[in-house]
Design a protein around this motif. Structure first.
Motif, PDB file in Angstrom:
ATOM      1  N   ARG A 136      -8.248 -60.333  19.518  1.00  0.00           N
ATOM      2  CA  ARG A 136      -7.049 -61.049  19.936  1.00  0.00           C
ATOM      3  C   ARG A 136      -5.996 -60.947  18.829  1.00  0.00           C
ATOM      4  N   PRO A 137      -5.298 -59.816  18.728  1.00  0.00           N
ATOM      5  CA  PRO A 137      -4.260 -59.681  17.696  1.00  0.00           C
ATOM      6  C   PRO A 137      -3.059 -60.554  18.036  1.00  0.00           C
ATOM      7  N   SER A 138      -2.355 -60.992  17.009  1.00  0.00           N
ATOM      8  CA  SER A 138      -1.177 -61.838  17.224  1.00  0.00           C
ATOM      9  C   SER A 138      -0.005 -61.040  17.783  1.00  0.00           C
ATOM     10  N   ARG A 139      -0.003 -59.726  17.571  1.00  0.00           N
ATOM     11  CA  ARG A 139       1.033 -58.849  18.127  1.00  0.00           C
ATOM     12  C   ARG A 139       0.364 -57.602  18.681  1.00  0.00           C
ATOM     13  N   THR A 140       1.095 -56.848  19.458  1.00  0.00           N
ATOM     14  CA  THR A 140       0.564 -55.596  19.984  1.00  0.00           C
ATOM     15  C   THR A 140       0.355 -54.620  18.833  1.00  0.00           C
ATOM     16  N   PRO A 141      -0.847 -54.071  18.669  1.00  0.00           N
ATOM     17  CA  PRO A 141      -1.078 -53.132  17.563  1.00  0.00           C
ATOM     18  C   PRO A 141      -0.167 -51.915  17.647  1.00  0.00           C
ATOM     19  N   GLY A 142       0.272 -51.457  16.496  1.00  0.00           N
ATOM     20  CA  GLY A 142       1.136 -50.285  16.418  1.00  0.00           C
ATOM     21  C   GLY A 142       2.494 -50.641  15.840  1.00  0.00           C
ATOM     22  N   GLN A 275       9.644 -57.867  -1.276  1.00  0.00           N
ATOM     23  CA  GLN A 275      10.299 -57.470  -0.030  1.00  0.00           C
ATOM     24  C   GLN A 275       9.589 -56.301   0.634  1.00  0.00           C
ATOM     25  N   LEU A 276       9.014 -55.390  -0.168  1.00  0.00           N
ATOM     26  CA  LEU A 276       8.296 -54.266   0.406  1.00  0.00           C
ATOM     27  C   LEU A 276       7.007 -54.731   1.098  1.00  0.00           C
ATOM     28  N   VAL A 277       6.291 -55.691   0.497  1.00  0.00           N
ATOM     29  CA  VAL A 277       5.080 -56.209   1.120  1.00  0.00           C
ATOM     30  C   VAL A 277       5.399 -56.844   2.467  1.00  0.00           C
ATOM     31  N   GLU A 278       6.459 -57.651   2.516  1.00  0.00           N
ATOM     32  CA  GLU A 278       6.833 -58.297   3.772  1.00  0.00           C
ATOM     33  C   GLU A 278       7.277 -57.275   4.815  1.00  0.00           C
ATOM     34  N   ALA A 279       7.974 -56.238   4.378  1.00  0.00           N
ATOM     35  CA  ALA A 279       8.416 -55.206   5.319  1.00  0.00           C
ATOM     36  C   ALA A 279       7.228 -54.436   5.892  1.00  0.00           C
ATOM     37  N   CYS A 280       6.234 -54.145   5.052  1.00  0.00           N
ATOM     38  CA  CYS A 280       5.046 -53.431   5.537  1.00  0.00           C
ATOM     39  C   CYS A 280       4.322 -54.228   6.621  1.00  0.00           C
ATOM     40  N   LYS A 281       4.246 -55.547   6.445  1.00  0.00           N
ATOM     41  CA  LYS A 281       3.568 -56.378   7.435  1.00  0.00           C
ATOM     42  C   LYS A 281       4.409 -56.579   8.689  1.00  0.00           C
ATOM     43  N   ALA A 282       5.725 -56.562   8.545  1.00  0.00           N
ATOM     44  CA  ALA A 282       6.596 -56.840   9.689  1.00  0.00           C
ATOM     45  C   ALA A 282       6.752 -55.648  10.626  1.00  0.00           C
ATOM     46  N   GLN A 283       6.710 -54.412  10.102  1.00  0.00           N
ATOM     47  CA  GLN A 283       7.059 -53.238  10.899  1.00  0.00           C
ATOM     48  C   GLN A 283       5.872 -52.605  11.619  1.00  0.00           C
ATOM     49  N   PHE A 284       4.672 -53.101  11.390  1.00  0.00           N
ATOM     50  CA  PHE A 284       3.487 -52.475  12.007  1.00  0.00           C
ATOM     51  C   PHE A 284       2.397 -53.531  12.105  1.00  0.00           C
ATOM     52  N   HIS A 285       1.572 -53.422  13.183  1.00  0.00           N
ATOM     53  CA  HIS A 285       0.424 -54.312  13.320  1.00  0.00           C
ATOM     54  C   HIS A 285      -0.828 -53.452  13.452  1.00  0.00           C
ATOM     55  N   PRO A 286      -1.831 -53.695  12.599  1.00  0.00           N
ATOM     56  CA  PRO A 286      -3.008 -52.823  12.592  1.00  0.00           C
ATOM     57  C   PRO A 286      -3.885 -53.009  13.823  1.00  0.00           C
ATOM     58  N   ALA A 287      -4.650 -51.962  14.129  1.00  0.00           N
ATOM     59  CA  ALA A 287      -5.642 -52.024  15.200  1.00  0.00           C
ATOM     60  C   ALA A 287      -6.855 -52.813  14.722  1.00  0.00           C
ATOM     61  N   GLN A 288      -7.945 -52.817  15.520  1.00  0.00           N
ATOM     62  CA  GLN A 288      -9.059 -53.717  15.231  1.00  0.00           C
ATOM     63  C   GLN A 288      -9.786 -53.372  13.944  1.00  0.00           C
ATOM     64  N   ASN A 289      -9.924 -52.092  13.631  1.00  0.00           N
ATOM     65  CA  ASN A 289     -10.667 -51.686  12.437  1.00  0.00           C
ATOM     66  C   ASN A 289      -9.730 -51.563  11.245  1.00  0.00           C
ATOM     67  N   ARG A 326      -7.517 -46.401  11.222  1.00  0.00           N
ATOM     68  CA  ARG A 326      -7.266 -45.263  12.104  1.00  0.00           C
ATOM     69  C   ARG A 326      -6.149 -44.368  11.603  1.00  0.00           C
ATOM     70  N   CYS A 327      -5.019 -44.970  11.180  1.00  0.00           N
ATOM     71  CA  CYS A 327      -3.841 -44.159  10.827  1.00  0.00           C
ATOM     72  C   CYS A 327      -3.502 -44.192   9.345  1.00  0.00           C
ATOM     73  N   GLY A 328      -4.124 -45.092   8.563  1.00  0.00           N
ATOM     74  CA  GLY A 328      -3.859 -45.138   7.133  1.00  0.00           C
ATOM     75  C   GLY A 328      -2.602 -45.879   6.738  1.00  0.00           C
ATOM     76  N   TYR A 329      -2.056 -46.711   7.630  1.00  0.00           N
ATOM     77  CA  TYR A 329      -0.855 -47.479   7.311  1.00  0.00           C
ATOM     78  C   TYR A 329      -1.199 -48.555   6.291  1.00  0.00           C
ATOM     79  N   THR A 330      -0.431 -48.639   5.204  1.00  0.00           N
ATOM     80  CA  THR A 330      -0.617 -49.687   4.195  1.00  0.00           C
ATOM     81  C   THR A 330       0.025 -50.960   4.711  1.00  0.00           C
ATOM     82  N   TRP A 331      -0.809 -51.928   5.140  1.00  0.00           N
ATOM     83  CA  TRP A 331      -0.280 -53.137   5.781  1.00  0.00           C
ATOM     84  C   TRP A 331      -0.043 -54.262   4.773  1.00  0.00           C
ATOM     85  N   ASN A 332      -0.898 -54.377   3.787  1.00  0.00           N
ATOM     86  CA  ASN A 332      -0.747 -55.438   2.794  1.00  0.00           C
ATOM     87  C   ASN A 332      -1.315 -54.937   1.465  1.00  0.00           C
ATOM     88  N   PHE A 333      -0.759 -55.406   0.365  1.00  0.00           N
ATOM     89  CA  PHE A 333      -1.263 -55.021  -0.951  1.00  0.00           C
ATOM     90  C   PHE A 333      -0.744 -56.017  -1.981  1.00  0.00           C
TER      91      PHE A 333
END
Length: 623
Positions: A136-142, A275-289, A326-333
Motif C-alpha cells: 500500500r504505497p502512499s503514492r503511485t510508484p514511479g 534541498q536535493l534530498v527532498e527533491a529526490c523523495k518528491a519526484q519519484f516513488h519507489p516500487a515494493q522492493n 528495480r531502476c536504481g533511483y536514489t530516493w533517500n540518503f
C-alpha cells in the motif's frame, strides 16, 4: 559496494585563491568502535560479552538496552560468579514447526541457547510460507510527473537543481570569491546564473570526454571546440576555486562553535544537500522492493568526515543510501558525519536504516533488502511494527541470532546444503555455497524446491556442474540488493567527480552525479510509459550538456559574428596595460597569450608577424 573512483585530473592551482584545508581537523576515530565499523560490524550489536562458565548466554547479555546506563551494562562482561537463572522445564510436548509460525512472540527474542527444543531443520522438513505483505504505497510508484508530459532533459534536471538552488549557489560563490580575492591585484568578477549553467555543462561534459588534466580541454594540441565555445579556461578555473554552497558569514559563525555540541560539520553543504534530498523523495516513488546500503565518495583529503573502507582500500566520505531495487533511483540518503542520525543507543546500523525509512512518506508493505552490517533480529521486528518486511545476510554472532548446534552443518558440508530455523516471524537460513551464508528474513519460506547449477568436484576429482538446492531468500537477495549498486552504476557512468582538496566540493560533484543519475531514471521511466525508446546513457548526457550550454548562450565566451560598430568607431588594437607583461589574455583565435585587444570588439587578439590573428579574426566575422 561499488565505489566512485576519483578522477585523476587536477585543476590548476590558482595562486590568488588558497586551497588550504582550514576545516581539516584531527580526527578522533582511532577507537575500538571505529575499528569495528571499518570491519563491517556494529559497535553495539556485535560486541560480545565474556561467556559464563556453563557455556550458556542469555539475551540479557546480548541484547542492547534503550537507555545509556543499561547499554553500558550489557557491553560489560558478566561476573564469573553471576548465576544464570534456570529455565523451568516445560511440561508441554514439543510443538510442530508449522505451528510456531502463527504464535505471538515478545519483542525481545528468546535465547537460542536456553531452549533445548531449538534445532536446525533441513530442506526435507516442511515450513509454512508466512503471509505476504500487502503493498500500500502512499503514492503511485514511479515518476511523480504526468506520463504524457513532454519535459526536456534540462527541465527534468532542474527538478533537482532548481532555480532557487542555483541562485543560492551563485550568490554564495560570488560572496566567497569576492572575500577570498579581496586586496588581490586581480579582483573577483561576479558570475551570472547563465555562467553557472555553463559550468555545470562543462563538468558533465568532462565526465564524457576524459583527460588527465583540466587544461587539456582548452589545449590547442587537442583542439576541442566545445569547451572553448562555452567558457574560457580562466573563467572555469576561477569558478572551480571560488565554488561555495553556503554563506561565508554563516560558515564563520559556525566555525566559532567548533569544539562544542552546536558545531555543524555539514554546514558547508547544507543549502544544496537538504534541498536535493527532498527533491529526490518528491519526484519519484519507489516500487515494493527497495535496498539500503552505504556508498563511499572517494577522496584523498583527510578530515574528520572521511571513512576508510578496508575491503577495497578506498578512503572517502560515506553516504547511507536507500534506492529502488528495480531502476536504481536514489530516493533517500544522508552523509555520515561521524555520529548516528538518531541517538537511541541501538547502534549505527539500526539507526541508519530507521533514519532512511519514512513509512509516512513511503507507505506500507515494502520489502527492504540489506547486507549483514544492518541486519539484526531487533531491527527486523521493529520494521514489522512499521509494516515494512526485511531480508538480508546476518552475522552469526549478532544479538538475537540463534546459536543452536543441534543438526547444524557438518564440518565439510557439500555445496548446496541447507539448514533453517524459525523463531516466530523471523526465519534464519544457512546455505552452503563456496562458503557458508546465513540469512534472516520476515517474508520467505525456508525452501520452495528451487535449484541452481553450481560447479562441484565429481567422484573422479574433475569439476562438473550439478543442480543443488537454493533457498528463495538467497535468490531474492541477490536480485534486489543490487538496487544501490545499480544506483552507483547510473551515477558512476562517466561520473562528474573532479579532483579537489575541498571536501564540500567533492560532495558537490557527487550531488551533481546524483541529480544526473536520477534525471536519467525519470527520462527512461517516462519514455517507457509513453512507448518511446529512451536515450542511452551516453546520448542522454550529451543531450543534457547541450541543453545546459544553451541555457547560458547569452553569456557565451566565444560569441558569433560581431555586430557592426557604431558610426565613427574603427577597429584598432591597443595594449591592455602600460606593461605588456601584465594583464595578458587569451587570443580569441589562436588561444595564445596576448597583450592586445580590439578597442571596438574588446576581443584579445595577437598581432605578430607570424600570428596575425587580429586581421584574420575580423575578416572571418566580416568586420
Amino acid at each position: 559496494m561499488e565505489v566512485l573512483e576519483e578522477k585523476k585530473r587536477d585543476s590548476d592551482e590558482d595562486p590568488e585563491i588558497s586551497e588550504d584545508e582550514t576545516e581539516s581537523e584531527g580526527a578522533s576515530f582511532d577507537s575500538e568502535e571505529e575499528d569495528m565499523f571499518i570491519d563491517g560490524m556494529d559497535p553495539v550489536l556485535d560486541r560480545c560479552p565474556s561467556e559464563p562458565s556453563d557455556g550458556e548466554i542469555s539475551d540479557e547479555d546480548w541484547e542492547p538496552e534503550a537507555t545509556a546506563e543499561k547499554s553500558k551494562q550489557s557491553l560489560s562482561p558478566p561476573s564469573p560468579t553471576t548465576k544464570v537463572p534456570e529455565t523451568p522445564p516445560s511440561t508441554e510436548s514439543p510443538r510442530p514447526v508449522e505451528q510456531e509460525i502463527g504464535s505471538k512472540s515478545p519483542h525481545t527474542p528468546q535465547s537460542a541457547a536456553a531452549s533445548s527444543e531449538e534445532r536446525w531443520h533441513d530442506e526435507n522438513e516442511a515450513d509454512i510460507e508466512p503471509p505476504q505483505p500487502t503493498f500500500r504505497p502512499s503514492r503511485t510508484p514511479g515518476p511523480q510527473l504526468s506520463a504524457t508530459s513532454s519535459s526536456t532533459l534540462l527541465e527534468l534536471f532542474q527538478l533537482f537543481f532548481s532555480t532557487s538552488v542555483m541562485t543560492t549557489i551563485v550568490k554564495n560563490t560570488n560572496a566567497y570569491g569576492a572575500k577570498s580575492m579581496e586586496g588581490n591585484a586581480r579582483p573577483w568578477h561576479d558570475i551570472s546564473m547563465q555562467e553557472m549553467y555553463f559550468y555545470l555543462a562543462l563538468v558533465i561534459y568532462m565526465g564524457i570526454t576524459k583527460f588527465s588534466d583540466l587544461t587539456d580541454y582548452w589545449s590547442p594540441f587537442y583542439s576541442l571546440p566545445f569547451p572553448r565555445s562555452v567558457m574560457s579556461r580562466r573563467k572555469f578555473l576561477a569558478i572551480s576555486h571560488a565554488l561555495h554552497l553556503s554563506d561565508p558569514d554563516v560558515d564563520a559563525e559556525n566555525e566559532g562553535k567548533r569544539g562544542t555540541a552546536d558545531f555543524d560539520r555539514l554546514c558547508k553543504i547544507k543549502p544544496l544537500y537538504l534541498q536535493l534530498v527532498e527533491a529526490c523523495k518528491a519526484q519519484f516513488h519507489p516500487a515494493q522492493n527497495i535496498a539500503v546500503d552505504e556508498r563511499v565518495v572517494a577522496s584523498k583529503a583527510w578530515i574528520g568526515l572521511q571513512q576508510h573502507m578496508e575491503e577495497n582500500l578506498t578512503c572517502g566520505y560515506k553516504l547511507f543510501v536507500l534506492a529502488d531495487s528495480r531502476c536504481g533511483y536514489t530516493w533517500n540518503f544522508f552523509v555520515y558525519d561521524g555520529k548516528s542520525p538518531v541517538e537511541n543507543g541501538k547502534g549505527l546500523s539500526y539507526e541508519s536504516v530507521m533514519a532512511l525509512i519514512d513509512e509516512k512518506v513511503l507507505g506500507t508493505g515494502y520489502k527492504l533488502f540489506m547486507d549483514e552490517f544492518y541486519t539484526s533480529p531487533m531491527l527486523f521486528k521493529d520494521l514489522l511494527q512499521k509494516k515494512v518486511w526485511a531480508c538480508g545476510t546476518v552475522q552469526p554472532n549478532r544479538a538475537g541470532v540463534p546459536r543452536a548446534l543441534t543438526n547444524d552443518f557438518p564440518r565439510k558440508a557439500p555445496r548446496g546444503s541447507l539448514r533453517w530455523l524459525r523463531d516466530n516471524e523471523l526465519l534464519f537460513v544457512k546455505w552452503k555455497d563456496a562458503r557458508e551464508v546465513m540469512m534472516c528474513t520476515t517474508f520467505h519460506k525456508a525452501y520452495k524446491g528451487d535449484t541452481v547449477q553450481k560447479r562441484v568436484k565429481g567422484d573422479d576429482g574433475q569439476p562438473k556442474y550439478k543442480d543443488v538446492p537454493i533457498p528463495a531468500v538467497v535468490t531474492d537477495y541477490n536480485t534486489n540488493l543490487e538496487g544501490v549498486d545499480l544506483s552507483d552504476t547510473v551515477i558512476g557512468y562517466d561520473h562528474v567527480l573532479l579532483k579537489t582538496k575541498k571536501w564540500y566540493k567533492t560532495l558537490f560533484y557527487h550531488f551533481v552525479g546524483i541529480a544526473v543519475g536520477n534525471t536519467y531514471v525519470l527520462h527512461r521511466e517516462l519514455a517507457r510509459a509513453n512507448g518511446t525508446r529512451p536515450f542511452t546513457q551516453k546520448a542522454f548526457r550529451e543531450t543534457l550538456v547541450l541543453e545546459l550550454a544553451h541555457m547560458g548562450s547569452e553569456s557565451n565566451a566565444t560569441p558569433g559574428p560581431a555586430s557592426p560598430p557604431p558610426p565613427g568607431v574603427s577597429h584598432r588594437p591597443k595594449f591592455t596595460a602600460d606593461d605588456s607583461t601584465i594583464g595578458r589574455r587569451k587570443c580569441r583565435l589562436c588561444h595564445q597569450k596576448t597583450a592586445l585587444i580590439c578597442v571596438s570588439c574588446d576581443a584579445p587578439l595577437c598581432l605578430l608577424p607570424n600570428r596575425n590573428c587580429f586581421n584574420e579574426w575580423h575578416d572571418q566575422n566580416g568586420l
